[in-house]
Design an enzyme around this catalytic site. Structure first.
Site: not given
Lengths: 388, 138
Positions: A73, A153, A181, A201, A239, A327
């Site tokens: 992200t 993804n 991905q 990532s 850092t 949902c």
């Protein structure tokens, strides 16, 4: 009950070998990489080694083109906002696709709403594929950035990035790809792909969460993102997360040596899962491209039942999966990816994503194939829109 | 996120099925979320003696349907008409806020079935989920 984890698209467990490599950097080698003394130097050396490993995995010419971030992200935000800010005097038009991750879509929407940029969201075909010709046709005088993901993804479709990259290069437009991905699972080479920026990532390929990287090709104009110290060659203050960086470096090293084997294994398991589901469950549709797809991705629409119910039933049997159903998220809309691929709301609500990782086995696949048909039968028996 | 009671009703839903000679049938749906519930009732001497349901929806939708059928059985028609979605949710020890809108339609479905029994025409505007019933057979 043996639990089966098939949500590797969400995150993966940290490889014990990677964890071992990281451990000393929490305790013995704890220095701040910006410090002058030997403690600092030790940390700095570890970062340099990790940077080399990341660069090697993605075919970067120079490891200084790698900037460590907190994950996918942040890399996406950095790339898109950074290029937008650096080039806004040249133009304010961005091209992306309608099936990008929210890290890309929401960043583009922010630039549109708050910063006056114009964004073209390209449609995809029913397999979730972007047509390179559409990218070419969308380029205008004031286009400054094209951002198209390498692999989706949700449905696993792999985009023709090299071709799109060539178009961007010829048009002189900066090209970013969200390869979160893809990296660590399929071959990624920034030169072959013609990309200027690439997000990756760690936790998607068995490094820990909270560490990622952005590849920035030498000469690419990107505005500074975090202000503060001069870390990361003055491109990202703060850092350094040394243990995380070491973990990502180790993950890249392992990926480089084992990718072919891992990919072949996942492809076999994936295809076994796909054909097993298609044989045993009726009224199902594989979402995403059948061949141009991630080795570990299986995504089905299962008609007449709803995704969250499927997930809950599977979870009660110890199987972890995910769904594009509304949902299962905070929103009431089903997956924007499935809707963009032309699925109706009702069908999109009944989607199931099973994502395999390197620790999955044939037994795991067999367990899912044993449990899933019963779950579907039970739920359909309850469904007012299913008539046997 | 779900209470133990919701999970219990999801795992062991009561009164699933259809009543072939039902005295009243009601279907409700929510277009956006996609949940669809169908309730069947049997009425004897103004008392609801049997309720069955069929539900397409998430865990909350199934659990609320199940609970509503349990709450309705044995009630008079008038008492059952008083049953609210809120009461169904409370009987399940609550639902996550988002699920209150999108999945708790069980009392509405029951009310529709009762109105059908009473011969009262009801507004079908809440059934626009039919727009989403695609023709994409596969």
């Amino acid at each position: 009950m043996k639990r089966v984890y098939m949500d590797n698209g969400a995150t993966t467990p940290t490889d014990p070998e990677i964890l071992e490599a990281m451990k000393p950097y929490f305790t013995d080698i704890f220095g701040n990489a910006s410090s002058f003394h030997s403690f600092g130097r030790e940390a700095r050396n570890a970062i340099t080694e990790a940077r080399d490993s990341v660069a090697k995995l993605i075919g970067a010419d120079d490891s200084r083109e790698i900037v460590f971030t907190s994950g996918g992200t942040e890399s996406d935000n950095y790339a898109i906002k950074g290029v937008a800010e650096a080039l806004e005097k040249k133009g304010k038009h961005i091209i992306t696709s309608s099936i990008e991750h929210h890290a890309v879509l929401h960043t583009c929407q922010y630039l549109e709403k708050k910063k006056g940029f114009e964004v073209t969201y390209l449609a995809v075909d029913e397999d979730g594929m972007v047509n390179p010709q559409d990218v070419k046709d969308a380029i205008k005088e004031d286009t400054i950035l094209i951002t198209i993901m390498m692999a989706n993804n949700e449905v696993g479709t792999i985009q023709p990035i090299a071709e799109i990259g060539k178009i961007a290069k010829e048009a002189g437009v900066t090209f970013h790809t969200d390869a979160v991905q893809a990296v660590g699972t399929i071959p990624v080479d920034v030169n072959e792909l013609n990309v200027d920026l690439l997000s990756l990532s760690g936790h998607k390929f068995n490094a820990p969460k909270g560490i990622g990287a952005l590849y920035i090709r030498k000469g690419t104009k990107v505005a500074k993102y975090l202000h503060g110290g001069a870390q990361e060659r003055n491109r990202r203050a703060t850092t350094e997360n040394v243990p995380g960086i070491v973990g990502l470096g180790k993950a890249c090293e392992i990926a480089l040596n084992t990718m072919d084997e891992k990919s072949a294994k996942l492809t076999v398991l994936r295809d076994r899962l796909i054909s097993g589901i298609e044989e045993q469950v009726d009224y199902v549709k594989l979402n995403g491209h059948r061949t141009e797809r991630l080795p570990g991705n299986v995504n089905f629409s299962i008609r007449y039942i709803e995704g969250e119910s499927i997930l809950m039933k599977l979870d009660l049997e110890g199987i972890a999966a995910s769904s594009g159903s509304a949902c299962t998220s905070g929103s009431l809309d089903p997956s924007h990816v499935l809707l963009a691929m032309g699925l109706t709301h009702e069908v999109a609500h009944g989607s199931l994503r099973l994502t395999l990782g390197k620790y999955n086995t044939e037994e795991d696949v067999d367990r899912v194939l044993d449990v899933l048909p019963k779950v579907v039968t039970d739920l359909r028996a309850m469904s007012p829109i299913y008539n046997g | 996120m779900y209470s133990d009671k919701v999970m219990e009703h999801f795992q062991n839903p009561r009164n699933v099925g259809e009543i072939s000679d039902a005295d009243g049938v009601g279907t409700v749906g929510n277009a956006k979320c996609g949940d669809i519930m169908k309730m069947f009732i049997k009425v004897e001497d103004n008392i609801i003696t049997d309720v069955k349901f069929k539900t397409f929806g998430c865990g909350a939708a199934i659990a609320t349907s199940s609970m509503a059928t349990e709450l309705a059985v044995g009630k008079t028609v008038e008492e059952a008409l008083e049953l609210t979605n809120k009461a169904v949710a409370e009987a399940l020890d609550g639902l996550p806020p988002a699920k209150m809108h999108c999945s708790n339609l069980a009392a509405d479905a029951l009310k529709k079935a009762i109105n059908n029994y009473l011969g009262i025409e009801t507004d079908d505007s809440d059934e626009d989920h039919h727009h989403h019933h695609g023709h994409d057979e596969f």
